[in-house]
Design a protein around this motif. Structure first.
Motif, PDB file in Angstrom:
ATOM      1  N   LEU A 137       0.817  -1.297  -0.025  1.00  0.00           N
ATOM      2  CA  LEU A 137       0.261  -0.060  -0.065  1.00  0.00           C
ATOM      3  C   LEU A 137       0.761   1.235  -0.118  1.00  0.00           C
ATOM      4  CD1 LEU A 137      -2.557  -0.929   2.649  1.00  0.00           C
ATOM      5  CD2 LEU A 137      -3.074  -0.786   0.387  1.00  0.00           C
ATOM      6  N   GLU A 138       0.138   2.393  -0.654  1.00  0.00           N
ATOM      7  CA  GLU A 138       1.064   3.904  -0.317  1.00  0.00           C
ATOM      8  C   GLU A 138      -0.087   4.564   0.057  1.00  0.00           C
ATOM      9  OE1 GLU A 138       3.131   4.671  -3.993  1.00  0.00           O
ATOM     10  OE2 GLU A 138       4.627   3.030  -3.853  1.00  0.00           O
ATOM     11  N   CYS A 139       0.520   5.790   0.432  1.00  0.00           N
ATOM     12  CA  CYS A 139      -0.425   6.907   0.710  1.00  0.00           C
ATOM     13  C   CYS A 139      -0.933   7.556  -0.495  1.00  0.00           C
ATOM     14  CB  CYS A 139       0.286   8.050   1.554  1.00  0.00           C
ATOM     15  SG  CYS A 139       1.219   7.414   2.977  1.00  0.00           S
ATOM     16  N   ILE A 163      -5.579  11.862   2.959  1.00  0.00           N
ATOM     17  CA  ILE A 163      -4.818  10.591   2.583  1.00  0.00           C
ATOM     18  C   ILE A 163      -5.481   9.214   2.779  1.00  0.00           C
ATOM     19  CG2 ILE A 163      -2.883   9.403   3.087  1.00  0.00           C
ATOM     20  CD1 ILE A 163      -2.124  11.951   1.494  1.00  0.00           C
ATOM     21  N   VAL A 164      -5.316   8.672   1.870  1.00  0.00           N
ATOM     22  CA  VAL A 164      -6.051   7.072   2.283  1.00  0.00           C
ATOM     23  C   VAL A 164      -4.916   6.085   1.621  1.00  0.00           C
ATOM     24  CG1 VAL A 164      -8.306   7.813   1.818  1.00  0.00           C
ATOM     25  CG2 VAL A 164      -7.061   6.934  -0.170  1.00  0.00           C
ATOM     26  N   PRO A 165      -4.958   5.042   2.234  1.00  0.00           N
ATOM     27  CA  PRO A 165      -4.033   3.787   1.884  1.00  0.00           C
ATOM     28  C   PRO A 165      -4.582   3.237   0.602  1.00  0.00           C
ATOM     29  CG  PRO A 165      -5.059   3.430   4.323  1.00  0.00           C
ATOM     30  CD  PRO A 165      -5.788   4.378   3.367  1.00  0.00           C
ATOM     31  N   GLN A 166      -3.532   3.315  -0.350  1.00  0.00           N
ATOM     32  CA  GLN A 166      -4.040   3.010  -1.864  1.00  0.00           C
ATOM     33  C   GLN A 166      -2.925   1.803  -2.042  1.00  0.00           C
ATOM     34  OE1 GLN A 166      -3.649   5.343  -5.109  1.00  0.00           O
ATOM     35  NE2 GLN A 166      -5.494   4.640  -5.937  1.00  0.00           N
ATOM     36  N   ASN A 167      -3.688   0.661  -2.777  1.00  0.00           N
ATOM     37  CA  ASN A 167      -2.844  -0.366  -3.644  1.00  0.00           C
ATOM     38  C   ASN A 167      -1.706   0.203  -4.149  1.00  0.00           C
ATOM     39  OD1 ASN A 167      -2.288  -2.037  -6.243  1.00  0.00           O
ATOM     40  ND2 ASN A 167      -3.078  -3.569  -4.241  1.00  0.00           N
ATOM     41  N   ARG A 168      -0.428  -0.264  -3.738  1.00  0.00           N
ATOM     42  CA  ARG A 168       0.801   0.114  -4.606  1.00  0.00           C
ATOM     43  C   ARG A 168       0.777  -0.019  -5.973  1.00  0.00           C
ATOM     44  NH1 ARG A 168       4.438  -1.850  -1.328  1.00  0.00           N
ATOM     45  NH2 ARG A 168       4.631   0.229   0.058  1.00  0.00           N
ATOM     46  N   ARG A 210      -6.802   0.767  13.128  1.00  0.00           N
ATOM     47  CA  ARG A 210      -7.016   2.077  13.187  1.00  0.00           C
ATOM     48  C   ARG A 210      -7.468   2.987  11.901  1.00  0.00           C
ATOM     49  NH1 ARG A 210      -5.478   6.060  16.030  1.00  0.00           N
ATOM     50  NH2 ARG A 210      -4.342   7.058  14.573  1.00  0.00           N
ATOM     51  N   VAL A 211      -6.800   2.671  10.895  1.00  0.00           N
ATOM     52  CA  VAL A 211      -7.211   3.360   9.369  1.00  0.00           C
ATOM     53  C   VAL A 211      -7.723   2.482   8.548  1.00  0.00           C
ATOM     54  CG1 VAL A 211      -6.295   4.665   7.667  1.00  0.00           C
ATOM     55  CG2 VAL A 211      -5.510   4.819  10.026  1.00  0.00           C
ATOM     56  N   ASN A 212      -8.993   2.755   8.066  1.00  0.00           N
ATOM     57  CA  ASN A 212      -9.506   1.948   7.274  1.00  0.00           C
ATOM     58  C   ASN A 212      -8.737   1.890   5.650  1.00  0.00           C
ATOM     59  OD1 ASN A 212     -11.973   1.824   4.759  1.00  0.00           O
ATOM     60  ND2 ASN A 212     -12.500   0.494   6.322  1.00  0.00           N
TER      61      ASN A 212
END
Length: 275
Positions: A137-139, A163-168, A210-212
């Motif tokens: 994952l990436e920001c 910011i969300v976690p996105q597939n790298r 903590r973060v979805n």
């Protein structure tokens, strides 16, 4: 007691013009075409409406999910240009307490200014530590710096409320192509392009829950020539595949309606073409 009251009044005057958390976007309607906001189908259980200000200037607007610690969407005007990337990330003090200053700031500065620890900051929003050990994952900033012009506009996108976690693979592949190649192509001839980019909450998380991690990343745009909306489009990607679906605005709204339980989703003013 009187001295304390005067100090609070003085402090409130100093806060004016900085990043503002409100219960609507009435303080920053300029980022939505015709001041039309997405309807409440997208609203989370514990929302924060953030008018993202930096250095006394409005930059974009974010609907933030306090519970899942990700933005639901960010709305901005597409205006790519020169400038540098921010070397730091920011948090939003007013998510911690309404009595705190209405401005983006670094975690370290917030800790020092209010004599609080990182744990207290982390209760209301994501922090840098949440993104330190990402795997595959990436920001992903929903309002990307590449769609802004000038240092202040670009730096304002570095807040963790954007910011969300996105597939790298998606981040470095198809989504990057959409942001850097497709958008410049589609916006040719547009005098103003309004953009809303969002994330659909998923069933997984990072940082011990903590973060979805969103199930989908999406974006919608409405192009104006002079003051008239002439065309609109959308894009959506599953957050575990390197593939972006290019859609008409109406198709994207229908897709989002399915993902949000079947209720109609309306992103833009009805003057923006759906087909």
């Amino acid at each position: 007691m009187l001295g304390l009251l005067l100090l609070q009044v003085f402090a409130s005057c100093l806060w004016l013009g900085h990043s503002e958390v409100v219960t609507s976007f009435e303080s920053c309607p300029q980022f939505f075409y015709a001041h039309h906001y997405p309807n409440d189908v997208l609203h989370p259980q514990n929302p924060a409406w953030i008018c993202q200000h930096y250095r006394n200037q409005n930059h974009y607007a974010t609907l933030y999910d306090r519970q899942k610690r990700i933005p639901v969407y960010s709305a901005y005007i597409y205006q790519p240009g020169n400038g540098t990337e921010s070397p730091v990330s920011f948090v939003e003090p007013q998510l911690i307490s309404q009595t705190y200053a209405k401005k983006m700031d670094t975690e370290e500065s917030v800790e020092d200014q209010y004599n609080i620890n990182l744990e207290l900051i982390s209760q209301s929003q994501a922090i840098k530590e949440d993104y330190n050990k990402l795997q595959d994952l990436e920001c992903c900033p929903l309002s990307p710096s590449g769609h802004q012009s000038g240092n202040s506009n670009k730096w304002a996108t570095a807040t963790l409320t954007n910011i969300v976690p996105q597939n790298r693979a998606l981040r470095q592949g198809s989504w990057k192509h959409y942001e850097e190649t497709t958008m410049p192509q589609k916006t040719q001839g547009c005098d103003t392009t309004y953009v809303i980019t969002g994330a659909v909450p998923g069933n997984s998380s990072i940082s011990n829950g903590r973060v979805n991690v969103p199930s989908h990343i999406w974006s919608a745009a409405c192009c104006l020539v002079d003051t008239n909306p002439t065309r609109a489009w959308g894009a959506i990607a599953e957050n575990d595949k390197d593939e972006v679906e290019h859609l008409m605005l109406g198709e994207l709204e229908s897709w989002l309606a399915e993902l949000y339980g079947g209720r109609m989703v309306n992103l833009f003013n009805n003057a923006c073409p759906r087909e």
